[in-house]
Write a protein that holds these residues in place. Sequence first.
Motif, PDB file in Angstrom:
ATOM      1  N   VAL A 238       3.289  -5.292  -7.025  1.00 15.71           N
ATOM      2  CA  VAL A 238       1.831  -5.407  -6.976  1.00 15.71           C
ATOM      3  C   VAL A 238       1.402  -6.693  -6.275  1.00 15.71           C
ATOM      4  CG1 VAL A 238      -0.216  -5.705  -8.424  1.00 15.71           C
ATOM      5  CG2 VAL A 238       1.444  -3.932  -8.973  1.00 15.71           C
ATOM      6  N   LEU A 239       2.205  -7.736  -6.365  1.00 12.35           N
ATOM      7  CA  LEU A 239       1.869  -8.996  -5.707  1.00 12.35           C
ATOM      8  C   LEU A 239       2.001  -8.896  -4.193  1.00 12.35           C
ATOM      9  CD1 LEU A 239       1.192 -12.028  -5.957  1.00 12.35           C
ATOM     10  CD2 LEU A 239       3.669 -12.455  -6.138  1.00 12.35           C
ATOM     11  N   ILE A 240       3.017  -8.182  -3.720  1.00 16.72           N
ATOM     12  CA  ILE A 240       3.308  -8.142  -2.286  1.00 16.72           C
ATOM     13  C   ILE A 240       2.573  -7.019  -1.572  1.00 16.72           C
ATOM     14  CG2 ILE A 240       5.147  -7.802  -0.591  1.00 16.72           C
ATOM     15  CD1 ILE A 240       7.047  -9.194  -2.492  1.00 16.72           C
ATOM     16  N   SER A 241       2.583  -5.820  -2.147  1.00 15.81           N
ATOM     17  CA  SER A 241       2.085  -4.636  -1.432  1.00 15.81           C
ATOM     18  C   SER A 241       0.621  -4.728  -1.015  1.00 15.81           C
ATOM     19  CB  SER A 241       2.317  -3.385  -2.283  1.00 15.81           C
ATOM     20  OG  SER A 241       3.690  -3.139  -2.446  1.00 15.81           O
ATOM     21  N   PRO A 242      -0.324  -5.079  -1.913  1.00 20.27           N
ATOM     22  CA  PRO A 242      -1.721  -5.169  -1.455  1.00 20.27           C
ATOM     23  C   PRO A 242      -1.934  -6.201  -0.355  1.00 20.27           C
ATOM     24  CG  PRO A 242      -1.616  -5.076  -3.852  1.00 20.27           C
ATOM     25  CD  PRO A 242      -0.224  -5.294  -3.365  1.00 20.27           C
ATOM     26  N   ALA A 243      -1.199  -7.323  -0.417  1.00 20.19           N
ATOM     27  CA  ALA A 243      -1.342  -8.349   0.615  1.00 20.19           C
ATOM     28  C   ALA A 243      -0.882  -7.827   1.976  1.00 20.19           C
ATOM     29  CB  ALA A 243      -0.546  -9.592   0.225  1.00 20.19           C
ATOM     30  N   VAL A 244       0.253  -7.156   2.002  1.00 20.84           N
ATOM     31  CA  VAL A 244       0.737  -6.583   3.263  1.00 20.84           C
ATOM     32  C   VAL A 244      -0.217  -5.509   3.765  1.00 20.84           C
ATOM     33  CG1 VAL A 244       2.634  -5.287   4.326  1.00 20.84           C
ATOM     34  CG2 VAL A 244       3.136  -7.113   2.698  1.00 20.84           C
ATOM     35  N   HIS A 245      -0.706  -4.693   2.842  1.00 20.76           N
ATOM     36  CA  HIS A 245      -1.629  -3.612   3.178  1.00 20.76           C
ATOM     37  C   HIS A 245      -2.898  -4.146   3.849  1.00 20.76           C
ATOM     38  CE1 HIS A 245      -3.907   0.032   2.889  1.00 20.76           C
ATOM     39  NE2 HIS A 245      -4.669  -0.373   1.886  1.00 20.76           N
ATOM     40  N   VAL A 246      -3.504  -5.152   3.249  1.00 19.98           N
ATOM     41  CA  VAL A 246      -4.751  -5.706   3.784  1.00 19.98           C
ATOM     42  C   VAL A 246      -4.508  -6.439   5.097  1.00 19.98           C
ATOM     43  CG1 VAL A 246      -6.535  -7.427   3.365  1.00 19.98           C
ATOM     44  CG2 VAL A 246      -5.912  -5.829   1.558  1.00 19.98           C
ATOM     45  N   CYS A 247      -3.446  -7.223   5.171  1.00 14.42           N
ATOM     46  CA  CYS A 247      -3.160  -7.979   6.405  1.00 14.42           C
ATOM     47  C   CYS A 247      -2.898  -7.039   7.580  1.00 14.42           C
ATOM     48  CB  CYS A 247      -1.967  -8.896   6.181  1.00 14.42           C
ATOM     49  SG  CYS A 247      -2.298 -10.300   5.093  1.00 14.42           S
ATOM     50  N   ALA A 248      -2.139  -5.970   7.339  1.00 17.56           N
ATOM     51  CA  ALA A 248      -1.843  -5.026   8.421  1.00 17.56           C
ATOM     52  C   ALA A 248      -3.113  -4.335   8.911  1.00 17.56           C
ATOM     53  CB  ALA A 248      -0.831  -3.989   7.937  1.00 17.56           C
ATOM     54  N   MET A 249      -3.982  -3.937   7.992  1.00 15.35           N
ATOM     55  CA  MET A 249      -5.238  -3.305   8.402  1.00 15.35           C
ATOM     56  C   MET A 249      -6.129  -4.291   9.150  1.00 15.35           C
ATOM     57  SD  MET A 249      -6.458  -0.722   5.377  1.00 15.35           S
ATOM     58  CE  MET A 249      -6.803  -2.045   4.211  1.00 15.35           C
ATOM     59  N   GLY A 250      -6.191  -5.541   8.684  1.00 20.82           N
ATOM     60  CA  GLY A 250      -7.040  -6.522   9.332  1.00 20.82           C
ATOM     61  C   GLY A 250      -6.592  -6.869  10.732  1.00 20.82           C
ATOM     62  N   VAL A 251      -5.290  -7.046  10.923  1.00 22.88           N
ATOM     63  CA  VAL A 251      -4.771  -7.417  12.248  1.00 22.88           C
ATOM     64  C   VAL A 251      -4.856  -6.247  13.222  1.00 22.88           C
ATOM     65  CG1 VAL A 251      -2.705  -8.213  13.462  1.00 22.88           C
ATOM     66  CG2 VAL A 251      -3.265  -9.166  11.232  1.00 22.88           C
ATOM     67  N   SER A 252      -4.874  -5.019  12.714  1.00 22.80           N
ATOM     68  CA  SER A 252      -4.866  -3.843  13.590  1.00 22.80           C
ATOM     69  C   SER A 252      -6.112  -3.725  14.457  1.00 22.80           C
ATOM     70  CB  SER A 252      -4.704  -2.571  12.751  1.00 22.80           C
ATOM     71  OG  SER A 252      -5.859  -2.323  11.961  1.00 22.80           O
ATOM     72  N   VAL A 253      -7.196  -4.439  14.127  1.00 24.32           N
ATOM     73  CA  VAL A 253      -8.426  -4.323  14.920  1.00 24.32           C
ATOM     74  C   VAL A 253      -8.271  -4.906  16.317  1.00 24.32           C
ATOM     75  CG1 VAL A 253      -9.848  -4.383  12.839  1.00 24.32           C
ATOM     76  CG2 VAL A 253      -9.380  -6.513  14.073  1.00 24.32           C
ATOM     77  N   PHE A 254      -7.201  -5.657  16.569  1.00 23.95           N
ATOM     78  CA  PHE A 254      -7.000  -6.247  17.888  1.00 23.95           C
ATOM     79  C   PHE A 254      -6.395  -5.262  18.882  1.00 23.95           C
ATOM     80  CE2 PHE A 254      -6.895  -9.958  15.034  1.00 23.95           C
ATOM     81  CZ  PHE A 254      -7.907 -10.713  15.616  1.00 23.95           C
ATOM     82  N   TRP A 255      -6.010  -4.050  18.426  1.00 22.27           N
ATOM     83  CA  TRP A 255      -5.425  -3.058  19.313  1.00 22.27           C
ATOM     84  C   TRP A 255      -6.134  -1.723  19.173  1.00 22.27           C
ATOM     85  CZ3 TRP A 255      -2.305  -6.605  16.762  1.00 22.27           C
ATOM     86  CH2 TRP A 255      -1.539  -7.439  17.578  1.00 22.27           C
ATOM     87  N   LYS A 256      -5.990  -0.895  20.169  1.00 20.96           N
ATOM     88  CA  LYS A 256      -6.518   0.457  20.132  1.00 20.96           C
ATOM     89  C   LYS A 256      -5.574   1.361  19.335  1.00 20.96           C
ATOM     90  CE  LYS A 256     -10.037  -0.429  22.791  1.00 20.96           C
ATOM     91  NZ  LYS A 256     -11.434  -0.385  22.282  1.00 20.96           N
ATOM     92  N   GLY A 257      -6.107   2.486  18.903  1.00 21.76           N
ATOM     93  CA  GLY A 257      -5.337   3.372  18.039  1.00 21.76           C
ATOM     94  C   GLY A 257      -4.088   3.926  18.660  1.00 21.76           C
ATOM     95  N   GLN A 258      -4.030   4.053  19.992  1.00 24.94           N
ATOM     96  CA  GLN A 258      -2.845   4.627  20.626  1.00 24.94           C
ATOM     97  C   GLN A 258      -1.858   3.565  21.092  1.00 24.94           C
ATOM     98  OE1 GLN A 258      -5.629   5.687  24.383  1.00 24.94           O
ATOM     99  NE2 GLN A 258      -3.675   6.711  24.354  1.00 24.94           N
ATOM    100  N   ASP A 259      -2.144   2.297  20.852  1.00 23.44           N
ATOM    101  CA  ASP A 259      -1.202   1.240  21.195  1.00 23.44           C
ATOM    102  C   ASP A 259      -0.050   1.219  20.200  1.00 23.44           C
ATOM    103  OD1 ASP A 259      -2.785   0.497  23.318  1.00 23.44           O
ATOM    104  OD2 ASP A 259      -3.883  -1.018  22.168  1.00 23.44           O
ATOM    105  N   VAL A 260       1.132   0.874  20.675  1.00 21.04           N
ATOM    106  CA  VAL A 260       2.308   0.867  19.807  1.00 21.04           C
ATOM    107  C   VAL A 260       2.158  -0.185  18.713  1.00 21.04           C
ATOM    108  CG1 VAL A 260       3.551  -0.729  21.328  1.00 21.04           C
ATOM    109  CG2 VAL A 260       4.823   0.788  19.778  1.00 21.04           C
ATOM    110  N   GLU A 261       1.487  -1.301  19.023  1.00 20.94           N
ATOM    111  CA  GLU A 261       1.292  -2.339  18.012  1.00 20.94           C
ATOM    112  C   GLU A 261       0.437  -1.819  16.853  1.00 20.94           C
ATOM    113  OE1 GLU A 261       1.971  -4.301  21.980  1.00 20.94           O
ATOM    114  OE2 GLU A 261       0.688  -2.689  21.203  1.00 20.94           O
ATOM    115  N   PHE A 262      -0.600  -1.053  17.197  1.00 17.14           N
ATOM    116  CA  PHE A 262      -1.442  -0.481  16.144  1.00 17.14           C
ATOM    117  C   PHE A 262      -0.649   0.493  15.292  1.00 17.14           C
ATOM    118  CE2 PHE A 262      -4.181   2.714  14.340  1.00 17.14           C
ATOM    119  CZ  PHE A 262      -5.242   1.985  13.836  1.00 17.14           C
TER     120      PHE A 262
END
Length: 340
Positions: A238-262
Amino acid sequence: MVFLQPPDATHLLGFVTLFLASALLLLGLLSLAFVLRFRFKAQRSRFLALRDFNSLWPVRIILVGSSFLWALSELFRLPLLRQRGWLFYRLGSSQQAGLCRLHVAASLGLAEPCFFLAAVSLLRGSMQAGKGSGRWAAFLTMASCLPALALHSFVAFGLPQLRRPRYLDHFFVESFGRPRHGGGTTGVWCSFPLLSTIITAASGIAFVPYFLSLSWRMMDMVINRRLGVRVYGLSLTVLISPAVHVCAMGVSVFWKGQDVEFQILAFLSFLSVCVCSAVAQIILVIMPIADSLAVDSLIPADDGTEKKPPHACVLHMGSLSPEDEDEDDGEELLLGPTQG
């Protein structure tokens, strides 16, 4: 050298996501079978402590059901299912965009809040065995999910229809985007609105410390080493998973949906919640019920006496679990059945 080009990443991560989501659905069905079987057994058991443990069965149903809903909603955003020959390929762009909005409301707005609130209710209820009503706890859990559902639904369905202020960029509210080129894909790509990510992060800031405080209190009560390992494992997840979940969603806004990074970030977000959901179901539902059923099978049903099982048992985490074989500590670790 680039090992994963966008089409390869979409297919590879899509297949892995589809496999993990299917596995989580099967785990949910298994957990549901455990809950229903234990409810039937507890109602007929002479061991009154089992009936106390069974009182939280509606909350367990919410935990399992929200995990099931989350796994299904993740399929709505999966790019693989929008490829030629797959389930959503023939849907129009507006219908696929609706699925993306539905994913935000169902996953971030309903499934995840209900899942984490149900986990809190189970952990708190396990420290108050025999007190309160499971149905009332389930009602409070569902009612507490409504504000998050309303906020995420407004972000997904309401805000895009309104005139957006100039300072509010498109990635704050948009839950989908259109591909730049074909490549066998039609329609849209699902994304994570930044406002939904912010709401999820705010909920996590309130949830995680409270859950960890409950876990810390639970460790003071646990007198079984196996249960202690379970509490530590659940707390770490519970300590790790929500943090990774939120960080990954937040950083994803820098790429388009079809980019490999996204695609990698979206998979990382999915994987973190998937692991947390699986661990919580195993530790909070399957293992305690399996322990309780094992103890119940040792209790004779042909007379009115209740025989102590051959190993010492404890009633923490809402479970009846055989204690490690330790002859020196066996007697003081015993917590007997509830007396009528």
